[in-house]
Design an enzyme around this catalytic site. Structure first.
Site, PDB file in Angstrom:
ATOM      1  CD  GLN A 150     -12.845  -2.700  -4.416  1.00  6.02           C
ATOM      2  OE1 GLN A 150     -13.413  -3.336  -3.571  1.00  6.02           O
ATOM      3  NE2 GLN A 150     -13.392  -2.360  -5.328  1.00  6.02           N
TER       4      GLN A 150
ATOM      5  CG  HIS B  20      -9.450  -4.403  -0.330  1.00  5.94           C
ATOM      6  ND1 HIS B  20      -9.713  -5.839  -0.293  1.00  5.94           N
ATOM      7  CD2 HIS B  20     -10.685  -3.830  -0.088  1.00  5.94           C
ATOM      8  CE1 HIS B  20     -10.992  -5.899  -0.679  1.00  5.94           C
ATOM      9  NE2 HIS B  20     -11.659  -4.998  -0.683  1.00  5.94           N
TER      10      HIS B  20
ATOM     11  CG  ASP C 273     -12.297   3.159   1.469  1.00  6.99           C
ATOM     12  OD1 ASP C 273     -13.551   2.833   1.630  1.00  6.99           O
ATOM     13  OD2 ASP C 273     -11.175   2.380   2.062  1.00  6.99           O
TER      14      ASP C 273
ATOM     15  CB  CYS D  31     -13.402  -0.204  -2.403  1.00  6.66           C
ATOM     16  SG  CYS D  31     -13.583   0.530  -0.681  1.00  6.66           S
TER      17      CYS D  31
ATOM     18  NE  ARG E 293     -12.956  -8.058   4.044  1.00  6.44           N
ATOM     19  CZ  ARG E 293     -13.765  -7.262   3.367  1.00  6.44           C
ATOM     20  NH1 ARG E 293     -14.913  -6.660   3.951  1.00  6.44           N
ATOM     21  NH2 ARG E 293     -13.531  -6.876   2.093  1.00  6.44           N
TER      22      ARG E 293
ATOM     23  NE  ARG F 139     -13.355  -7.453  -4.714  1.00  9.43           N
ATOM     24  CZ  ARG F 139     -13.661  -6.985  -3.552  1.00  9.43           C
ATOM     25  NH1 ARG F 139     -14.418  -6.134  -3.061  1.00  9.43           N
ATOM     26  NH2 ARG F 139     -13.258  -8.020  -2.448  1.00  9.43           N
TER      27      ARG F 139
HETATM   28  N1  NVA Z   1     -11.147   0.991   3.961  1.00  9.46           N
HETATM   29  C1  NVA Z   1     -12.266   0.218   4.292  1.00  9.46           C
HETATM   30  C2  NVA Z   1     -12.325  -0.854   2.791  1.00  9.46           C
HETATM   31  C3  NVA Z   1     -13.659  -1.470   2.933  1.00  9.46           C
HETATM   32  C4  NVA Z   1     -13.922  -2.462   1.803  1.00  9.46           C
HETATM   33  C5  NVA Z   1     -12.196  -0.686   5.225  1.00  9.46           C
HETATM   34  O1  NVA Z   1     -10.906  -1.332   5.750  1.00  9.46           O
HETATM   35  O2  NVA Z   1     -13.026  -0.891   6.098  1.00  9.46           O
HETATM   36  N1   CP Z   2     -15.621  -3.443  -1.281  1.00  5.05           N
HETATM   37  C1   CP Z   2     -15.486  -4.509  -0.373  1.00  5.05           C
HETATM   38  O1   CP Z   2     -14.545  -5.102   0.042  1.00  5.05           O
HETATM   39  O2   CP Z   2     -16.699  -4.674   0.060  1.00  5.05           O
HETATM   40  P1   CP Z   2     -17.059  -5.659   1.197  1.00  5.05           P
HETATM   41  O3   CP Z   2     -16.517  -5.007   2.459  1.00  5.05           O
HETATM   42  O4   CP Z   2     -18.598  -5.561   1.190  1.00  5.05           O
HETATM   43  O5   CP Z   2     -16.669  -6.965   0.902  1.00  5.05           O
END
Ligand code: NVA
Ligand code: CP
Length: 305
Positions: A134, A131, A219, A259, A104, A287
């Protein structure tokens, strides 16, 4: 050695993606029955997190344990990655020690570089652009609630962010129509829109976007790394909140997904997650099952060589 990576949904064929979702449903049933299924005994996953996470970390770590293997959490705060060791060197070193890697991070190019130098499968656990894990959970959740997503209409309300880009890839791979409602200046990647203009539309009007939609999703307005834009984004997205009233304008069988984490009072109304059309808790739980199926798929490919 050639290995398969999962950096975007386009790395697997539509048939492979559907088989991963079906396998996720099977693995969920196996887990719920209490049956032991440990095909990855002694296998180790490295989990590199340069951004925060609850769901992703817990689901990958739990998943590896349930499959008989284990997982190591690595953060830039306490590894040489955070002190500037080149990503190429880190990829070559970890390839000597672990069997699969999950990352990540911020720039999508970083995970592409890592994958180029990795001898073991690399999974994108979120970048600024995509992502994909997800989306496996989302498609599974829709399938469990309403059946196949193929041929359906999906409405994305809000920011054209990493999740939205992955929804465009999902529309192509799982064969559904995607209506995106976003403010001007917050569109998803132009290249993706151009490549998928046969099935993806952009509107400024959330009500227009949800018309006939079987799935409505959104989101946060400010993603990780955009915290300083929070105030300006709150203004830009003020008309893009998903609420039970907006859901009433969608198909009467529509479900709501998010998500998570969610910001009540911003991209969703206070009561949206408690609405009977919301299946977000099952979606979050998926997930675990979807990533177990993905990990099994990628490891199977390595083991079978
Ligand atoms: N769009 C959000 C998704 C978090 C799971 C982010 O990147 O923070
Ligand atoms: N939806 C998601 O990826 O959640 P986290 O940021 O908690 O991993």
């Amino acid at each position: 050695m050639t290995v398969r990576h999962f950096l975007t949904l386009l790395d697997l064929s539509p048939e492979e993606l559907n088989s991963v979702v079906d396998r996720a449903i099977e693995l969920k049933a196996i887990q719920r029955r209490g049956d032991i299924h440990e095909p990855l005994k002694n296998r180790v996953m490295a989990m590199i997190f340069e951004k925060s996470s609850t769901r992703t970390r817990v689901s990958f770590e739990t998943g590896m344990n349930q499959l008989g293997g284990s997982a190591i959490f690595l953060s830039p705060r306490d590894t040489q990655l955070g002190r500037g060791e080149p990503i190429e060197d880190s990829a070559r070193v970890l390839s000597q020690m672990v069997d699969i890697v999950m990352i990540r991070t911020f720039e999508h190019e970083k995970i592409e570089t890592y994958a180029k130098y990795s001898d073991v499968p690399v999974i994108n656990a979120l970048t600024d652009d995509y992502h994909p894990c997800q989306l496996l959970a989302d498609v599974q959740a829709f399938k469990e609630a309403r059946g196949d997503i193929q041929g359906k209409t999906v409405a994305w309300i809000g920011d054209g962010n990493n999740m939205c880009n992955s929804y465009i890839n999902a529309a192509r791979q799982f064969d559904f129509k995607l209506n995106i409602a976003c403010p001007e200046g917050y569109e998803p990647m132009k290249e993706l829109l151009d490549q998928n203009s046969d099935r993806v539309t952009i509107t400024r009007d959330p009500i227009e976007a949800v018309e006939n939609a079987s799935l409505v999703t959104t989101d946060v307005w400010a993603s990780m790394g955009q915290e300083e834009e929070q105030a300006i984004r709150e203004k830009a997205f003020a008309d893009y909140q998903v609420s039970p009233t907006l859901m009433d304008k969608a198909d009467k069988e529509a479900v709501f997904l998010h998500c998570l984490p969610a910001h009540r009072g911003e991209e969703i109304s206070i009561d949206m997650l408690d609405d009977s059309r919301s299946v977000v808790w099952n979606q979050a739980g998926n997930r675990l099952h979807a990533q177990k199926a993905l990990t099994e798929f990628l490891m199977q490919h390595v083991i079978n060589q």
